[in-house]
Design a protein around this motif. Sequence first.
Motif, mmCIF file in Angstrom:
data_model
loop_
_atom_site.group_PDB
_atom_site.id
_atom_site.type_symbol
_atom_site.label_atom_id
_atom_site.label_comp_id
_atom_site.label_asym_id
_atom_site.label_seq_id
_atom_site.Cartn_x
_atom_site.Cartn_y
_atom_site.Cartn_z
ATOM 1 N N UNK A 7 44.544 7.789 4.309
ATOM 2 C CA UNK A 7 45.540 8.794 4.659
ATOM 3 C C UNK A 7 46.496 8.163 5.655
ATOM 4 N N UNK A 8 47.764 8.092 5.295
ATOM 5 C CA UNK A 8 48.735 7.331 6.089
ATOM 6 C C UNK A 8 49.876 8.225 6.548
ATOM 7 N N UNK A 10 53.510 7.808 8.143
ATOM 8 C CA UNK A 10 54.487 6.729 8.302
ATOM 9 C C UNK A 10 55.841 7.288 8.709
ATOM 10 N N UNK A 11 56.576 6.487 9.488
ATOM 11 C CA UNK A 11 57.895 6.954 9.921
ATOM 12 C C UNK A 11 58.960 5.853 9.911
ATOM 13 N N UNK A 12 58.558 4.616 9.608
ATOM 14 C CA UNK A 12 59.561 3.538 9.568
ATOM 15 C C UNK A 12 58.961 2.312 8.886
ATOM 16 N N UNK A 13 59.733 1.234 8.844
ATOM 17 C CA UNK A 13 59.259 -0.085 8.419
ATOM 18 C C UNK A 13 58.653 -0.054 7.012
ATOM 19 N N UNK A 14 59.487 0.251 6.031
ATOM 20 C CA UNK A 14 59.042 0.409 4.659
ATOM 21 C C UNK A 14 58.456 -0.883 4.080
ATOM 22 N N UNK A 20 50.904 -3.077 3.637
ATOM 23 C CA UNK A 20 49.684 -2.333 3.917
ATOM 24 C C UNK A 20 49.071 -1.808 2.621
ATOM 25 N N UNK A 21 49.889 -1.235 1.752
ATOM 26 C CA UNK A 21 49.378 -0.696 0.484
ATOM 27 C C UNK A 21 48.813 -1.807 -0.401
ATOM 28 N N UNK A 101 51.363 4.042 9.729
ATOM 29 C CA UNK A 101 52.077 2.992 9.021
ATOM 30 C C UNK A 101 52.182 1.705 9.811
ATOM 31 N N UNK A 102 51.805 1.755 11.105
ATOM 32 C CA UNK A 102 51.805 0.561 11.947
ATOM 33 C C UNK A 102 50.441 -0.116 11.978
ATOM 34 N N UNK A 103 49.471 0.457 11.274
ATOM 35 C CA UNK A 103 48.137 -0.145 11.150
ATOM 36 C C UNK A 103 48.119 -1.196 10.056
ATOM 37 N N UNK A 104 47.239 -2.172 10.204
ATOM 38 C CA UNK A 104 46.945 -3.104 9.123
ATOM 39 C C UNK A 104 45.449 -3.424 9.154
#
Length: 312
Positions: A7-8, A10-14, A20-21, A101-104
């Motif tokens: 479950x993600x 996200x708000x930036x950095x496409x 990540x995906x 969305x900043x996780x990896x």
Amino acid sequence: MHKHAYLIIAHHNIEQLKLLLLAIDNNRTDIYIIFDKKSKLDCNSKKKYLIKDLKYSRVWFIDSIKIYWGDYSLIDAEIKLFEKAYLEGKGKYSYYHLISGDNLPLTNQTDILKFFDEHPNMLFLSYGRITNRKLLERRIKYWHISPRLIGKYGNKVSPINLLFRLIDNLFVMGQRFLGINKIKRFNLKVDYASEWLTLNKEFVWQMLKNKDWIEKVFKHSIACDELFIPILINKLGFNNFVYNSSRQDNNPNSFQGSLDYINWWDGSPYIWQDRDIKKIEHIKSLGYLFSRKFDLNNTPKLKEWFIENIIY
């Protein structure tokens, strides 16, 4: 084999989100994404870009909402993700991983899935050390004016934010005078932890059964995205399922039970730099499976390391 849901929020950095995906793409994982509506990412072209190279995972995009710091909108976004994943998966996901969305990930999906197969039915979250219980409880004890009007504490704020903070303080004083206490009213055992975590399917089911209660209790709170899961764990009696309940003390030696390494002592949080690759490999060796915060657009060496070591 048991399946997992990512479950993600996200708000930036496409571009980084796409990496990540690719890193979590697996025939045992499905992916659910909600965008902060303020980011303007919720469009068909960006969605197609994100999923076009995936080979295994199914992806769902949840209708975007505007998400604000410390606001109930963040809890709302999380509940929407959990609910969508539980319904689409028909309750069959063993684990639900809530990340930003900043996780990896720090390792490949084979290793991550193997770890969770070996640790079934647990809850993974990073509890924080409580240094000021009164201040912590104030977040939920009273009804508050919206945090989007008060502004983020620790940041520079506008005169309008200061005005609404004054109004909020007066509002709280009035509630004290009237003897209002939501902690007593709802019989809450207050605790807090990082909002990024991994939950098992039984807890997610119970959480969704309590969706209306969650809204009633937390709707007019401050920064309760860090409180609502720990409070719910206490309410539902899931404490024995917590993988590690040791307290994070904002220093490198504190173990983070979410297995999601976040460096709060060098930033808010610290953003990994190209010079930190050896540090990242070290925290990976300690057993951490994820980390935040990355900005691969501005760290080309780290981006190369991630692609070579995690994706391929």
